[in-house]
Design an enzyme around this catalytic site. Structure first.
Site: not given
Length: 390
Positions: A243, A160
């Site tokens: 996030e 990622e």
């Protein structure tokens, strides 16, 4: 039949009159018009609820780190977090990742996507993102790039890449800081680690970025150079969102675009998922020792160009400088696989340590993204280490 029609017309007139009277009685709140209904936004509060916008991107609520309610309002161009209950410790994982994406995420693929695609087959992957921030939340604004050794459409990928456009509060990326890097024309702090499920490399902006256009492949190439991916791996999705650890209501992605252009090494151009792709253009004239092919992808006000430098001579080139001239009105904003300067006029692209050699009969590629004040036109006058190319 006639009496029935008359009765129906009388009933309809009576209903309209009653509605009109009700409107007057309620202070004129009811207006009888034939105007079309306005476009309605989509509200999502389901934990993993999704919807599609523009017929090509998926927006997901993606609340996975808390049982508290989270809701997003999805517009025609992005989304806004409208409810973000609960909080989690800032020394752990966030509570969610509401986001918009192109590609495949847990078998949900965006309409018409050409992802997964092998990195070596991608000539460019231009993208644009605009964020809107609030001051009462602990969060990061992250652009996620997912890579895997296989053309994976479900589950967790191997690596990622996180590009942190902004972060607020006492939070940090996975792992530890390992240095800094210049990628796509910007300087980033680089962190690497593993979250227990996949490797993570994070590029953290030293100050907040509210909007930016760049090439996703620039970050993929940097990740390859650091040994966390390989060119035969696949890009499976690109995602942009937030996030949050605490609060988050009001955070918004106001616009998003993503294209993945394939066939960068082909003189016939590539496949595009949006924008306009032109055929390959050969520049310069003279010696047959080198040949340059440009594969562009353009849109209103901007473009990317993937450049392949072929060594048609009988001996290797060790360390290369490719000179060329940009048309008037074009300005380079970022580049990958080469150092390119200046940003306009007579430009020189210089090889990096890992691609400095071009063997006889071989080639190397680099690319750049830029803006243009008019229609796209190809660069001209290519020279390799001072020798004109065909």
């Amino acid at each position: 039949m006639k009496s029935l029609q008359q009765a129906l017309r009388s009933t309809r007139k009576a209903a309209i009159a009653a509605l009109a009277a009700l409107g007057v009685a309620a202070g004129g709140l009811i207006t009888l018009t034939s105007a079309p209904a306005a476009h309605a936004d989509t509200q999502i509060c389901d934990q993993y609820g999704t919807t599609t916008i523009q017929g090509r991107y998926v927006v997901q609520n993606n609340r996975w780190g808390t049982t508290a309610t989270q809701c997003i309002n999805v517009t025609s161009s992005g989304f806004q977090i409208t409810q973000a209950d609960g909080s989690v410790a800032t020394n752990g994982a966030p509570k969610s990742y509401p986001s918009i994406y192109n590609g495949c995420h847990y078998t949900n693929c965006s309409p018409g996507t050409n992802l997964p695609a092998q990195l070596s087959s991608i000539s460019s992957a231009p993208t644009s993102i605009s964020y809107s921030y609030v001051g009462n939340a602990v969060f990061d604004a992250a652009y996620d790039i997912w890579l895997d050794p296989t053309a994976k459409k479900d589950g967790v990928n191997k690596t990622e890449i996180m590009v942190w456009f902004n972060h607020v509060g006492s939070i940090q990326p996975v792992g530890s800081k390992v240095g800094s890097a210049n990628v796509a024309g910007r300087t980033w702090d680089v962190w690497t680690g593993n979250n227990g499920g996949n490797d993570v490399i994070s590029f953290v902006a030293p100050s907040a970025i509210s909007s930016w256009s760049f090439d996703v492949k620039a970050f993929a190439n940097e990740t390859i150079s650091r040994g966390l991916a390989q060119s035969n791996w696949y890009l499976t999705s690109v995602q942009a969102g937030f996030e949050p650890w605490q609060n988050g209501a009001g955070l918004a992605v106001t616009s998003f675009s993503s294209s993945v252009n394939l066939g960068g090494s082909s003189t016939d151009g590539g496949t595009t998922n949006g924008g306009t792709t032109s055929g390959g253009t050969t520049g310069g004239s003279g010696s047959s020792g080198c040949k340059v092919t440009v594969t562009p992808q353009s849109w209103s006000g901007g473009f990317t160009a993937n450049v392949t430098v072929a060594n048609t001579g009988s001996s290797a080139v060790n360390g290369w400088k490719l000179g060329f001239t940009l048309p008037s009105g074009q300005t380079i904003t970022s580049a990958w696989n080469a150092t390119v300067s200046p940003s306009s006029g007579s430009v020189t692209a210089t090889s990096l340590a890992y691609n400095a050699q071009i063997p006889a009969g071989g080639s190397q590629s680099f690319g750049f993204q830029g803006t243009t004040s008019g229609a796209y036109a190809a660069p001209t006058g290519f020279t390799l280490n001072g020798t004109a190319c065909s």
